[in-house]
Design an enzyme around this catalytic site. Structure first.
Site, PDB file in Angstrom:
ATOM      1  N   ARG A   2      -4.322 -26.199  63.358  1.00 54.97           N
ATOM      2  CA  ARG A   2      -4.294 -25.088  62.422  1.00 54.97           C
ATOM      3  C   ARG A   2      -5.022 -23.904  63.055  1.00 54.97           C
ATOM      4  NH1 ARG A   2      -8.066 -24.039  58.370  1.00 54.97           N
ATOM      5  NH2 ARG A   2      -8.830 -26.155  58.482  1.00 54.97           N
ATOM      6  N   ARG A   6      -6.520 -16.395  61.146  1.00 55.90           N
ATOM      7  CA  ARG A   6      -7.596 -15.457  60.818  1.00 55.90           C
ATOM      8  C   ARG A   6      -8.323 -14.927  62.042  1.00 55.90           C
ATOM      9  NH1 ARG A   6     -10.402 -19.807  56.960  1.00 55.90           N
ATOM     10  NH2 ARG A   6      -9.814 -21.055  58.755  1.00 55.90           N
ATOM     11  N   ARG A  15       0.350 -10.846  57.363  1.00 56.59           N
ATOM     12  CA  ARG A  15       0.136 -11.790  56.276  1.00 56.59           C
ATOM     13  C   ARG A  15       0.108 -11.071  54.931  1.00 56.59           C
ATOM     14  NH1 ARG A  15      -2.972 -13.509  52.645  1.00 56.59           N
ATOM     15  NH2 ARG A  15      -3.720 -15.632  52.268  1.00 56.59           N
ATOM     16  N   ASP A  51       2.068 -24.627  55.530  1.00 59.50           N
ATOM     17  CA  ASP A  51       0.827 -25.332  55.200  1.00 59.50           C
ATOM     18  C   ASP A  51       1.191 -26.739  54.740  1.00 59.50           C
ATOM     19  OD1 ASP A  51      -2.247 -24.502  54.739  1.00 59.50           O
ATOM     20  OD2 ASP A  51      -1.681 -26.078  53.348  1.00 59.50           O
ATOM     21  N   TYR A 128      -6.264 -33.527  47.953  1.00 61.56           N
ATOM     22  CA  TYR A 128      -6.262 -32.221  47.271  1.00 61.56           C
ATOM     23  C   TYR A 128      -5.734 -32.331  45.844  1.00 61.56           C
ATOM     24  CZ  TYR A 128      -7.346 -30.013  51.715  1.00 61.56           C
ATOM     25  OH  TYR A 128      -7.969 -29.642  52.878  1.00 61.56           O
TER      26      TYR A 128
HETATM   27  O1  CP3 Z   1      -1.538 -22.611  63.219  1.00 65.42           O
HETATM   28  C1  CP3 Z   1      -1.142 -22.243  62.126  1.00 65.42           C
HETATM   29  O2  CP3 Z   1      -1.566 -21.253  61.524  1.00 65.42           O
HETATM   30  C2  CP3 Z   1       0.018 -23.041  61.613  1.00 65.42           C
HETATM   31  C3  CP3 Z   1       0.097 -23.147  60.208  1.00 65.42           C
HETATM   32  C4  CP3 Z   1      -0.879 -24.044  59.470  1.00 65.42           C
HETATM   33  C5  CP3 Z   1      -1.616 -23.600  58.339  1.00 65.42           C
HETATM   34  N1  CP3 Z   1      -2.165 -24.686  57.753  1.00 65.42           N
HETATM   35  C6  CP3 Z   1      -1.695 -22.203  57.862  1.00 65.42           C
HETATM   36  C7  CP3 Z   1      -2.942 -21.794  57.154  1.00 65.42           C
HETATM   37  C8  CP3 Z   1      -1.081 -25.425  59.599  1.00 65.42           C
HETATM   38  C9  CP3 Z   1      -0.576 -26.360  60.691  1.00 65.42           C
HETATM   39  C10 CP3 Z   1      -1.891 -25.823  58.490  1.00 65.42           C
HETATM   40  C11 CP3 Z   1      -2.229 -27.235  58.222  1.00 65.42           C
HETATM   41  C12 CP3 Z   1      -3.269 -27.534  57.233  1.00 65.42           C
HETATM   42  N2  CP3 Z   1      -3.564 -26.875  56.053  1.00 65.42           N
HETATM   43  C13 CP3 Z   1      -4.082 -28.681  57.301  1.00 65.42           C
HETATM   44  C14 CP3 Z   1      -3.978 -29.764  58.354  1.00 65.42           C
HETATM   45  C15 CP3 Z   1      -4.568 -29.385  59.661  1.00 65.42           C
HETATM   46  C16 CP3 Z   1      -6.074 -29.299  59.667  1.00 65.42           C
HETATM   47  O3  CP3 Z   1      -6.555 -28.195  59.876  1.00 65.42           O
HETATM   48  O4  CP3 Z   1      -6.722 -30.319  59.480  1.00 65.42           O
HETATM   49  C17 CP3 Z   1      -4.933 -28.652  56.181  1.00 65.42           C
HETATM   50  C18 CP3 Z   1      -6.003 -29.663  55.838  1.00 65.42           C
HETATM   51  C19 CP3 Z   1      -4.585 -27.511  55.390  1.00 65.42           C
HETATM   52  C20 CP3 Z   1      -5.151 -27.082  54.072  1.00 65.42           C
HETATM   53  C21 CP3 Z   1      -5.723 -25.712  54.174  1.00 65.42           C
HETATM   54  N3  CP3 Z   1      -4.974 -24.548  54.178  1.00 65.42           N
HETATM   55  C22 CP3 Z   1      -7.093 -25.329  54.327  1.00 65.42           C
HETATM   56  C23 CP3 Z   1      -8.246 -26.297  54.349  1.00 65.42           C
HETATM   57  C24 CP3 Z   1      -7.127 -23.919  54.437  1.00 65.42           C
HETATM   58  C25 CP3 Z   1      -8.347 -23.032  54.705  1.00 65.42           C
HETATM   59  C26 CP3 Z   1      -8.780 -22.211  53.565  1.00 65.42           C
HETATM   60  C27 CP3 Z   1      -9.658 -21.056  54.050  1.00 65.42           C
HETATM   61  O5  CP3 Z   1      -9.249 -19.919  53.850  1.00 65.42           O
HETATM   62  O6  CP3 Z   1     -10.710 -21.332  54.646  1.00 65.42           O
HETATM   63  C28 CP3 Z   1      -5.799 -23.452  54.341  1.00 65.42           C
HETATM   64  C29 CP3 Z   1      -5.361 -22.050  54.423  1.00 65.42           C
HETATM   65  C30 CP3 Z   1      -4.581 -21.711  55.621  1.00 65.42           C
HETATM   66  N4  CP3 Z   1      -3.473 -22.378  56.025  1.00 65.42           N
HETATM   67  C31 CP3 Z   1      -4.806 -20.623  56.507  1.00 65.42           C
HETATM   68  C32 CP3 Z   1      -3.765 -20.659  57.460  1.00 65.42           C
HETATM   69  C33 CP3 Z   1      -3.466 -19.685  58.567  1.00 65.42           C
HETATM   70  C34 CP3 Z   1      -5.991 -19.640  56.363  1.00 65.42           C
HETATM   71  C35 CP3 Z   1      -5.731 -18.200  56.417  1.00 65.42           C
HETATM   72  C36 CP3 Z   1      -5.147 -17.485  55.242  1.00 65.42           C
HETATM   73  O7  CP3 Z   1      -5.431 -17.807  54.061  1.00 65.42           O
HETATM   74  O8  CP3 Z   1      -4.426 -16.531  55.517  1.00 65.42           O
END
Ligand code: CP3
Length: 327
Positions: A2, A6, A15, A51, A128
């Site tokens: 992931r 950001r 975004r 996601d 979740y």
């Molecule tokens: O590389 C990439 O950006 C590919 C896309 C991707 C996202 N999420 C976009 C995202 C991938 C592969 C994921 C997987 C994901 N999402 C996982 C499994 C991988 C890992 O990291 O263990 C999990 C557990 C999630 C759930 C999730 N989504 C979390 C915990 C968060 C963070 C919340 C935060 O803002 O701190 C997200 C949000 C998220 N998903 C972002 C991105 C780019 C954060 C940025 C935003 O909100 O624009």
């Protein structure tokens, strides 16, 4: 991993405001965001911008991603009645935005850069859905699992079906590898993983078997589970920074390739520190084939993109030097 894009300044204008799910379901924006790290870093593969909660959201469960928090649900999963909120997906209707994104990407990516599709594994998604938000102790989801095993397995079976529909749709549209994220499986005792989690991941991996695409499987803190994560049917197992690659190879008996495992926290430091770490990991791998160099988990938002660019350059240079020496 992931990216949590950001860390890239070009990410934010594309975004836009609103929830990340709005950007994910807009194929043009999702395509552009997927391409950004490929352009900037010259990495060897692209990971679809989506996601792990996308399929659950598309099924209408009622889930969102709260900025700075993560996935949240107003009405967490609590009883058998909530299974109805996880109806089967019709990919043509429910995931049309994803298919369009994947097709765009296949058309735009250089042919030597494969697109990796992905989905969340049942345990991590259930964490979740049951907790209603990111959780430190995972007490509710573990309690459901251990106290109501029948309901637990029905929930996981639905989540496995959502993952299968999602991954098959991605591969049909042109994804050339898939990754199943069981990010929080490492919070479990190995016996509990074996009993309550592994069978559902087996079902997903089996369903992808006929596609012939490599199946990656990743979790955090999974040092004690690596053998089982290989046995669910993965071709590549992700390793976080806590387990040396050489130890992970012993634990998986050489039957899978390994992905990892630079500590993302150390990427915040000077390049000298990061370079020493990259070299240490490559030395630990000792030229063994079947090592996909990567971070041990997602990029931290405060990471300097310049450092990551130099990591990619270094790994490529070392990889070609090794290839030349082998020839
Ligand atoms: O590389 C990439 O950006 C590919 C896309 C991707 C996202 N999420 C976009 C995202 C991938 C592969 C994921 C997987 C994901 N999402 C996982 C499994 C991988 C890992 O990291 O263990 C999990 C557990 C999630 C759930 C999730 N989504 C979390 C915990 C968060 C963070 C919340 C935060 O803002 O701190 C997200 C949000 C998220 N998903 C972002 C991105 C780019 C954060 C940025 C935003 O909100 O624009």
């Amino acid at each position: 991993m992931r990216q949590a894009g950001r860390s890239l300044p070009e990410y934010f204008p594309v975004r836009g405001e609103g929830t990340i799910l709005d950007a994910i379901r807009d194929a043009d924006r999702a395509t552009e965001i997927t391409l950004q790290p490929v352009r900037r870093y010259g990495v060897d593969a692209a990971i679809l911008f989506s996601d792990i909660v996308t399929p659950v959201w598309a099924a209408g469960f009622g889930i969102d991603i709260t900025p700075g928090v993560g996935p949240t649900c107003d009405r967490p999963f609590a009883s058998a009645a909530d299974l109805d909120r996880l109806r089967p997906l019709d990919p043509d209707a429910d995931l049309a935005f994803q298919t369009e994104t994947v097709r765009n990407l296949v058309a735009e990516l250089p042919p030597q850069v494969p697109l990796i599709g992905f989905a969340g594994a049942p345990f991590t998604l259930a964490a979740y859905l049951v907790e209603g938000r990111p959780s430190k102790n995972h007490d509710r989801v573990k309690t459901l699992m251990a106290s109501e095993p029948e309901l637990w397995h029905r929930l996981c079976d639905r989540l496995a079906d959502l993952a299968i529909a999602t991954l098959l749709a991605q591969v049909d549209a042109g994804a050339r590898a898939v990754q199943l994220f069981d990010s929080w499986a490492g919070t479990l005792h190995p016996e509990h993983y074996r009993r309550w989690v592994a069978p559902h991941s087996v079902k997903i991996m089996d369903a992808l078997g006929d596609t012939g695409v490599p199946r990656f499987h990743f979790g955090v803190n999974t040092g004690e589970l690596l053998d089982q994560m290989a046995d669910v049917g993965a071709d590549v197992v992700g390793v976080d920074w806590r387990t040396p690659i050489s130890v992970a190879r012993q634990r998986t008996g050489g039957r899978v390739a390994l992905q990892g495992n630079l500590d993302p926290a150390l990427c915040q430091g000077s390049f000298e520190v990061v370079e020493a770490e990259v070299r240490r990991i490559l030395a630990d791998n000792d030229g063994h084939p079947g090592h996909v160099f990567n971070l041990g988990h997602g990029v931290l938002p405060t990471t300097d993109p310049e450092i990551l660019g130099r990591v990619v350059e270094l790994v490529h240079a070392e990889g070609s030097a090794r290839g030349a020496a082998d020839r």
